[in-house]
Each structure stands twice: as structure tokens, then as C-alpha cells.
Design a protein around this motif. Structure first.
Motif, short mmCIF file in Angstrom:
data_model
loop_
_atom_site.label_atom_id
_atom_site.label_comp_id
_atom_site.label_asym_id
_atom_site.label_seq_id
_atom_site.Cartn_x
_atom_site.Cartn_y
_atom_site.Cartn_z
N PRO A 1 27.35 27.52 17.28
CA PRO A 1 26.08 27.71 16.57
C PRO A 1 25.04 26.67 16.95
O PRO A 1 23.85 26.97 17.03
CB PRO A 1 26.47 27.56 15.10
CG PRO A 1 27.93 27.74 15.04
CD PRO A 1 28.48 27.36 16.36
N GLN A 2 25.50 25.43 17.24
CA GLN A 2 24.54 24.38 17.59
C GLN A 2 23.86 24.72 18.91
O GLN A 2 22.64 24.63 19.04
CB GLN A 2 25.25 23.01 17.72
CG GLN A 2 25.82 22.46 16.43
CD GLN A 2 27.11 23.16 16.02
OE1 GLN A 2 27.84 23.68 16.86
NE2 GLN A 2 27.40 23.19 14.73
N THR A 3 24.65 25.12 19.92
CA THR A 3 24.07 25.49 21.21
C THR A 3 23.11 26.65 21.02
O THR A 3 22.01 26.66 21.58
CB THR A 3 25.18 25.89 22.19
OG1 THR A 3 26.13 24.84 22.27
CG2 THR A 3 24.61 26.17 23.56
N ALA A 4 23.55 27.65 20.22
CA ALA A 4 22.71 28.83 20.01
C ALA A 4 21.38 28.41 19.42
O ALA A 4 20.32 28.89 19.83
CB ALA A 4 23.42 29.82 19.09
N GLU A 5 21.41 27.46 18.48
CA GLU A 5 20.16 27.06 17.85
C GLU A 5 19.27 26.31 18.84
O GLU A 5 18.05 26.56 18.90
CB GLU A 5 20.43 26.20 16.62
CG GLU A 5 19.16 26.10 15.83
CD GLU A 5 19.26 25.23 14.60
OE1 GLU A 5 20.39 25.00 14.13
OE2 GLU A 5 18.20 24.81 14.12
N SER A 6 19.87 25.42 19.63
CA SER A 6 19.06 24.71 20.63
C SER A 6 18.44 25.70 21.60
O SER A 6 17.28 25.55 22.00
CB SER A 6 19.94 23.74 21.43
OG SER A 6 20.66 22.91 20.55
N MET A 7 19.21 26.70 22.00
CA MET A 7 18.68 27.68 22.96
C MET A 7 17.53 28.46 22.34
O MET A 7 16.55 28.79 23.01
CB MET A 7 19.79 28.65 23.40
CG MET A 7 20.82 28.07 24.34
SD MET A 7 20.12 27.12 25.69
CE MET A 7 19.19 28.37 26.54
N ARG A 8 17.65 28.77 21.05
CA ARG A 8 16.55 29.50 20.40
C ARG A 8 15.27 28.67 20.42
O ARG A 8 14.19 29.17 20.69
CB ARG A 8 16.93 29.83 18.96
CG ARG A 8 17.98 30.92 18.85
CD ARG A 8 17.82 31.71 17.57
NE ARG A 8 18.08 30.92 16.38
CZ ARG A 8 19.28 30.81 15.83
NH1 ARG A 8 20.31 31.42 16.36
NH2 ARG A 8 19.45 30.10 14.75
N LYS A 9 15.45 27.37 20.17
CA LYS A 9 14.27 26.49 20.20
C LYS A 9 13.68 26.45 21.61
O LYS A 9 12.46 26.53 21.79
CB LYS A 9 14.66 25.08 19.77
CG LYS A 9 14.94 24.96 18.29
CD LYS A 9 15.34 23.56 17.94
CE LYS A 9 15.71 23.45 16.47
NZ LYS A 9 16.40 22.16 16.21
N LEU A 10 14.56 26.31 22.62
CA LEU A 10 14.08 26.24 24.00
C LEU A 10 13.35 27.52 24.39
O LEU A 10 12.30 27.48 25.03
CB LEU A 10 15.25 26.01 24.96
CG LEU A 10 15.82 24.59 24.99
CD1 LEU A 10 17.14 24.55 25.75
CD2 LEU A 10 14.82 23.63 25.62
N LEU A 11 13.92 28.68 23.99
CA LEU A 11 13.30 29.96 24.34
C LEU A 11 11.94 30.10 23.68
O LEU A 11 10.98 30.60 24.27
CB LEU A 11 14.22 31.12 23.94
CG LEU A 11 15.48 31.29 24.79
CD1 LEU A 11 16.49 32.18 24.11
CD2 LEU A 11 15.13 31.84 26.16
N ARG A 12 11.86 29.62 22.44
CA ARG A 12 10.56 29.68 21.76
C ARG A 12 9.55 28.76 22.46
O ARG A 12 8.38 29.11 22.59
CB ARG A 12 10.74 29.28 20.29
CG ARG A 12 9.47 29.22 19.49
CD ARG A 12 8.81 30.58 19.31
NE ARG A 12 7.44 30.44 18.81
CZ ARG A 12 6.42 31.20 19.18
NH1 ARG A 12 6.61 32.19 20.03
NH2 ARG A 12 5.22 31.02 18.68
N LEU A 13 10.04 27.61 22.93
CA LEU A 13 9.17 26.65 23.60
C LEU A 13 8.54 27.25 24.85
O LEU A 13 7.36 27.02 25.15
CB LEU A 13 9.98 25.39 23.98
CG LEU A 13 9.18 24.23 24.59
CD1 LEU A 13 8.33 23.57 23.53
CD2 LEU A 13 10.12 23.21 25.22
N VAL A 14 9.32 28.07 25.57
CA VAL A 14 8.80 28.71 26.79
C VAL A 14 7.60 29.57 26.44
O VAL A 14 6.60 29.60 27.16
CB VAL A 14 9.90 29.56 27.46
CG1 VAL A 14 9.31 30.41 28.59
CG2 VAL A 14 11.00 28.68 28.00
N VAL A 15 7.67 30.28 25.30
CA VAL A 15 6.59 31.20 24.93
C VAL A 15 5.45 30.44 24.25
O VAL A 15 4.27 30.73 24.47
CB VAL A 15 7.13 32.33 24.03
CG1 VAL A 15 6.00 33.21 23.54
CG2 VAL A 15 8.15 33.16 24.79
N SER A 16 5.78 29.44 23.44
CA SER A 16 4.70 28.75 22.74
C SER A 16 3.96 27.80 23.67
O SER A 16 2.76 27.61 23.53
CB SER A 16 5.24 28.00 21.52
OG SER A 16 6.17 27.01 21.91
#
Lengths: 151, 568
Positions: free
Chosen positions: B438-453
Motif C-alpha cells: 500500500p505504501q508503494t501504491a500511495e507513493s506512485m499515486r502521488k508521483l502520477l498526480r505530480l506528472v499531470v499537475s
């Protein structure tokens, strides 16, 4: 001798009667069977018609056709995300209760369009007004079926 | 009574005559006994027919009738979308033929037929009806109404031939997934092929596709293709929680009614059969591998100052930063050098295992039989590890990639793409096979959002839906090595990033830059805006409520301290 004749007569009349009755019964059975066949056939026909109408309904409600019709006849465009609701805390300036109770969650009733920074223009969908195939009728589709599917 | 009278006589009569009378009496008794037996048999049969079979046999005859009618009506079953919209059905089509020898009034008949079918020409029909053949097709595939009007002509020389025909009311809209049949109604592709027997037995199927989303996705992929004069395109919308494919588009597509005449390139299923090197989208997986296997903090840095020499390759950055980058910076600027270094740190074996766990290296399982085999470096050396970290040298299908991304963003549970809607609620279909923590999944979600934001995927943003994703621009393999001019631009996104529900992937094959994109044909200009338009359409079609932050920071905000924005 006279009595014997009367008896024979009775027997013959009875036999004739039962014969006639039998004939009538068999005729009515045959008629009923014909009627049944006719009804079954018409039920089959109706079923087939329903299938055709279902297919036609699905064909006429193709999303691209509806979209182009809406573009032609309605002064509406798809809503974009900044037109949608929703903050449970915010009240509409002039809230009113719907006449028919909604199945939606209560807070949606009190929703107010939210103002977020404007979307980049590319995120607003503009429907094409006239896709070329939109006027294709169901008969045109059936004409297409000519050659069937693959080889 | 006659017998009794005879008996009375017999008392009086004796001798030779009495013998004759006895004999006659015996015969009479015998004859009447035979008759009585016959009548009893008939009576028994009557009771059997009326009472026993009439009441007790009622069910038997009813079921017999039902069986006979269902045998007659067994037609190839319907295929519907998840909302019950008809995708494929079978209609009994009547075709009109003429036996000219039986036609009494050719002129009148021809006039009548032309009136019913305005597209037929009077001369042609008359010529046909006056020929001396015995069988001629007048018109194929009549609607029931047309059939009725033809019958009203009352011509004995006109007849109908009935055939079951497969009809696809949605036309080409879902042609690659639903598939098509041949003229004998045997499935040749897609669901029609893999469930040929099942459908043939009259059992209907419900797919996971939502035809409205299918249309929106097709419209946007089409638009991206025409805006950038691309050769082909593909798109997927997937439910990240259970892998249900809500829409799958492969363009160019074809009319399933005329699949036999269609271009093989149009019939080719780019979603599950086509394998593509999808480029930087693989950075999602290599970064996740690093976070999962090493638990590296976001501040870990990679030196992207110099192009990386690996064997005969030189690894360059497309959006070159020429400095030392942190993990979020590598991800949002899509640095090939940084990702290659990440891959080295993960290690060849661990990276390969991680990709395998995500289902990227083996042929996927899905309910259609057009499945492409991923292309995997063989042998897989250190150089392959470096290139595979940014998606070169590894080719997969769009379905596989989207499900692997779904696996990462949904919290780490393995996702397998599905096309058949299974009964039961969503939770039952959820996989419990964990691939990342779950921790990796959450970090990845943040990273993916960062690409778009803030990164290469800004054009994919839709206000209120918190889209996250990753661009991927890959060069296609030309005559000698990679061809810089022929690209595959793709974008995979998921939303809402706080708790993702849908993944959207758009891939455009050989786009050419236009004025609006300042000549660029890269993913950020081609595929990302298409994904944004798809997400926006999904919002209004599905009525997805938007989220407001009300001043609360974005999910990607916590990563911004690792990113330096000085050069922007």
C-alpha cells in the motif's frame, strides 16, 4: 314384430346420433388445432417482430447518432467538470424541494456549481455536429448485412 | 330376449331341429361376446384418451410442445453491454425470390415491386420476371413490413427464403471486442469466436463494456488521430478495482457485417493482439519496483548530467534537465537516464520478476482469443534492464499495460482484464493477490498526480477529477534502429488520484505535429489532451461528482519539496 322395429329404430338413431357427435367433436378438435397453430405462428411472428424492433431501437439509439441529433436540434452541450456540483457544505442561494423525491443523495439537492480554476480549453468536449453516418436508417443497416460476416 | 324366446322354443322342439337351434345359439353367443370385447377395448381406449391422457398427460404434452417450439426458435443468442444495450443479435431475415414461370402478370408484379422497393429499377425487375428461369433473387434481407406488403401483391410466383442473420446494431463501435461471424453464424473473432458454442446454444452474454463510454473513447481517439494525421490508434477505459474493461477502441475499425471485405489492418485488434514498445509509461513500473524492493526515499538522487553509455546504446533524455534529479524529478520530467539508473539499482533479476508479477512479460488472459505475445529481451542482460526501465526493448499490449497500471494505483492488488460481466457485486470480483505494498501504491499515486499537475502530462488535467498519469513517447523501429520521426505517443491516466476508480489509456500511432502543438507529436501534446477529453466525457456520462480541495493541498503537494522549479 312392431316392438322389434321400434328397438331397431332406437338403436339406429342412437348410433346415428353418436356418429354425428363424434364427427362434430373431431371437427371442432381439428378447428381448435388449426387455431392453435395459427396462434403459435402469430406469436412466433410477434416475437420475431419484437426482436427486429429491439435491434432497430438499439441501432437508432447509437451514441454517435444521438450525439449528432442533439447537436442539431438541442441547444445543449455536454457538461464539463466545472459545471458540476458539489460541496455538501454549500447551499444553493434559493434551494427548493423537488416535486418528486429524488433517489440521489440528499446533499446533491442542495448542490451548487463549484468554481475551480478554468479548465484548459481542450478539456471541454465539443460534439461534432454532423458525423457522416448519423442518418443511416435501420434499413440501410439491413442492406449491409447482404454478404454476412467473414468469408 | 331373442335368446330367451329361442330357449322357450327349444323346450318345445326336440330332435334334429333342436341341434340346429343350439348350434345357432352358440354362434350368436360367440359373436356377441366378440363384439362386446371390441366395444370394451374401444371404451377402455376412450377412457385412456380422455381421462388418463387428458388430465394426467397434460404436463407431458405441454412440455413436448415447448420443446418443439424452442428447438425451432433456437437462434444464436444476443450479446449486450453492461447496461443491456444490444451489441449483437440474430434476426430471421426473409429474402425475396421469384419463379418467373409461375408469374402471371409480369408488368403488374414489376410495378408493384418497384413501388415497394424504390431502389429497384422497373426495367431490371421486368426483365428478370420475364426470363424463363425457375429461381431468381429479387431482393435480400427484407424487413417484416416489406415482407407483408409483398405478400399483399398476391403473386404465386413470389416466395421467401428465411435465414438467421447476425446483426450488430452498434455497427463498428465495438467491432474488435464483440467480433463477427461468418455467413453460417459461426464466430470468427472476438467474443463471437471465443464463446461460439455458448452463444450457439442460445445463452446470452453480458459484456463489461459501457457503450456510451465506448463511443466517447472512440470519438476522442479518432479526434486525436485526425488532428495529428496519425495512422492508427487505440484506447482503453478500465475499472481499476476489478479489471473490467469499460471501453476498448482500436482504430481504424470495420463494419462487422462486412468483415470479409474489410482491410486486414482494420480488422487487426490493437488492444490485445498488437504489441507495442510503449516507452516512458514503463517508468511507472521501474519506479514502483525501486520503491517496492529498496524502499528508497523520494530524496534519492540520480545523476542525469551526462548521457548514459550502455553497450552500443547511448541513453539520452528527451526533456533534458542536465542535472542531478530526485525520484519525483526523474518521473515528472520523464528522464530516461534517471530511470535507467533506477533499473540498475533494482537489479536485473528483481526488475524482471517485478514485471512478470505485473503480468507484463507473459501473454495475458482475457476472454477473447486474439492475444499477442509480449516481446521480451532475450537474453536479458544489464543493458536490457536499463532500456526496459524506460520501456524500450519490451513490447506489450495496451490491455496489459492498462491492467498493470491499474494494479499499481488500486492499492497494489493484481488486476486481470475482463470482458464478461460476472454476476455479483464488485467486491466479490476484487482480486486479493497483492503485487505492491500500500505504501508503494500511495507513493506512485502521488508521483502520477505530480506528472499531470506539474510535469509532462499537464494537458491531461481535468479540474475536479484529480487525474494522474504518465506520458509515453516511443520511437518505432525503422530500417536501421529507432526512427525519430515515427512515434507512438501514448498516455495512461487514472482518476480520481486520491482513490482511483478508472484508468484511461490512449495510444496514437505515428502522429505528426500540427500548428496547435507547435509541431510536437509527443505524448504530452497528442495523447494527454485526448485522455483529458475522455475523462471529462466520463464525468458527465457517469455523473462522477467532482472533488473540491477547499484549500486542502493536492495529493502531489508533499512531493514538491523534492522538485526544483528554478528552470521553469
Amino acid at each position: 314384430m312392431k316392438r322389434m322395429w321400434r328397438k331397431y329404430l332406437t338403436v339406429f338413431v342412437l348410433a346415428g346420433l353418436s356418429g354425428g357427435l363424434l364427427l362434430q367433436t373431431s371437427q371442432s378438435v381439428q378447428q381448435a388445432e388449426d387455431e392453435l397453430r395459427r396462434l403459435e405462428k402469430s406469436v412466433d411472428n410477434e416475437r420475431e417482430t419484437i426482436r427486429v424492433l429491439h435491434a432497430e431501437w438499439a441501432h437508432l439509439n447509437r451514441p454517435d447518432r444521438l450525439e449528432s441529433l442533439a447537436g442539431q436540434y438541442l441547444e445543449l452541450v455536454p457538461s464539463s467538470s466545472d459545471q458540476m456540483l458539489v460541496d455538501p457544505a454549500v447551499q444553493l442561494p434559493d434551494p427548493f424541494k423537488p416535486a418528486i423525491p429524488s433517489v440521489k443523495p440528499a446533499y446533491l439537492m442542495n448542490a451548487q456549481p463549484v468554481s475551480i480554476g478554468s479548465a484548459s480549453p481542450s478539456s471541454v468536449v465539443k460534439p461534432k455536429t454532423k458525423p457522416s453516418k448519423s442518418d443511416e436508417s435501420f434499413n440501410d443497416l439491413l442492406d449491409n448485412v447482404q454478404s454476412g460476416g467473414g468469408e | 330376449m331373442i335368446l330367451r324366446r329361442l330357449r322357450i322354443h327349444s323346450i318345445k322342439i326336440a330332435g334334429e331341429r333342436s341341434f340346429a337351434i343350439d348350434q345357432a345359439r352358440g354362434r350368436l353367443v360367440l359373436i356377441s361376446a366378440v363384439f362386446m370385447l371390441c366395444y370394451m377395448v374401444i371404451a377402455a381406449r376412450v377412457i385412456d384418451l380422455t381421462v388418463i391422457q387428458g388430465y394426467l398427460g397434460h404436463e407431458r404434452t405441454a412440455s413436448l410442445q415447448e420443446a418443439s417450439s424452442s428447438v425451432a426458435a433456437i437462434a444464436r443468442a444476443d450479446i449486450t453491454d453492461r447496461n443491456g444495450v444490444l451489441l449483437a443479435t440474430t434476426l430471421k431475415m426473409a429474402s425475396l425470390y421469384a419463379d418467373p414461370n409461375l408469374i402471371t402478370d409480369p408488368e403488374g408484379t414489376a410495378k408493384g415491386l418497384v413501388k415497394i422497393f424504390p431502389e429497384l429499377s422497373y426495367g431490371d425487375v421486368l426483365q428478370k420476371l420475364q426470363s424463363d428461369k425457375h429461381f431468381l433473387w429479387v431482393r435480400r434481407n427484407l424487413t417484416p413490413h416489406e415482407q407483408y406488403v409483398v405478400l399483399e401483391l398476391g403473386q404465386p410466383g413470389l416466395g421467401f427464403e428465411h435465414e438467421d442473420r447476425r446483426i450488430y446494431p452498434q455497427g463498428e463501435l465495438s467491432a474488435h471486442l464483440v467480433g463477427y461471424t461468418n455467413i453460417d453464424n459461426h464466430g470468427l473473432a472476438g467474443i463471437e469466436r471465443s464463446f461460439d458454442r455458448f452463444l450457439g446454444d442460445g445463452k446470452p452474454l453480458t459484456l463489461t463494456i459501457d457503450i456510451r463510454l465506448q463511443h466517447a473513447l472512440r470519438r476522442e481517439v479518432q479526434k486525436a488521430m485526425s488532428d495529428f494525421t496519425a495512422k492508427a490508434g487505440a484506447g482503453v477505459i478500465m475499472d481499476v478495482t476489478n479489471g473490467e474493461v469499460l471501453a476498448g477502441v482500436s482504430l481504424p475499425d470495420f463494419d462487422p457485417h462486412k468483415a470479409g471485405a474489410a482491410d486486414p489492418d482494420a480488422i487487426f485488434n490493437r488492444l490485445s493482439l498488437g504489441v507495442y514498445e510503449l516507452g516512458s509509461m514503463f517508468k511507472i513500473f521501474s519506479t514502483a519496483a525501486l520503491l517496492e524492493t529498496h524502499g528508497s526515499p523520494m530524496s534519492t538522487t540520480f545523476d542525469a548530467r551526462e548521457p548514459l553509455k550502455a553497450g552500443r546504446f547511448t541513453i539520452n533524455d528527451y526533456h533534458a534537465q542536465k542535472r542531478i534529479l530526485t525520484i519525483p524529478e526523474v518521473f515528472m520530467h520523464s528522464s530516461n537516464i534517471g530511470s535507467a539508473l533506477m533499473g540498475l539499482e533494482v537489479g536485473t533479476k528483481a526488475l524482471k520478476n517485478f514485471y512478470t508479477d505485473l503480468g507484463l512479460l507473459t501473454p495475458m488472459e482475457i476472454e477473447i482469443s486474439e492475444i499477442g505475445k509480449p516481446m521480451v529481451p532475450d537474453p536479458w542482460g544489464e543493458v536490457s534492464t536499463m532500456t526496459a526501465s524506460y520501456g524500450h526493448g519490451v513490447a506489450t499490449t495496451p490491455f496489459q499495460l492498462t491492467s498493470a497500471v491499474s494494479t499499481i494505483v488500486n492499492g497494489g492488488f493484481f488486476v486481470k482484464p475482463k470482458l464478461i460481466l460476472s454476476a455479483g457485486n464488485d467486491n466479490q470480483n476484487k482480486s486479493d493477490l497483492r503485487v505492491v505494498s500500500p505504501q508503494t501504491a500511495e507513493s506512485m499515486r502521488k508521483l502520477l498526480r505530480l506528472v499531470v499537475s506539474d510535469g509532462t502530462g499537464k494537458n491531461a488535467d481535468v479540474p475536479g477529477y484529480s487525474v494522474g498519469g504518465k506520458t509515453g513517447t516511443a520511437e518505432k523501429i525503422g530500417v536501421k534502429g529507432y526512427d525519430r520521426k515515427r512515434l507512438i505517443s501514448s498516455f495512461v491516466g487514472a482518476f480520481p488520484m486520491e482513490n482511483p476508480r478508472y484508468a484511461v489509456m490512449v495510444m496514437v500511432d505515428e502522429p505528426k505535429g500540427n500548428k496547435k502543438s507547435f509541431g510536437y507529436a509527443t505524448a504530452g501534446w497528442v495523447a494527454a489532451p485526448a485522455v483529458a477529453r475522455v475523462v471529462s466525457s466520463m464525468g458527465s456520462i457517469l455523473g462522477i461528482p467532482v472533488r473540491t480541495h477547499n484549500g486542502a493541498p493536492e495529493i502531489s503537494a508533499s512531493l514538491k519539496k523534492y522538485v526544483s522549479f528554478e528552470d521553469e
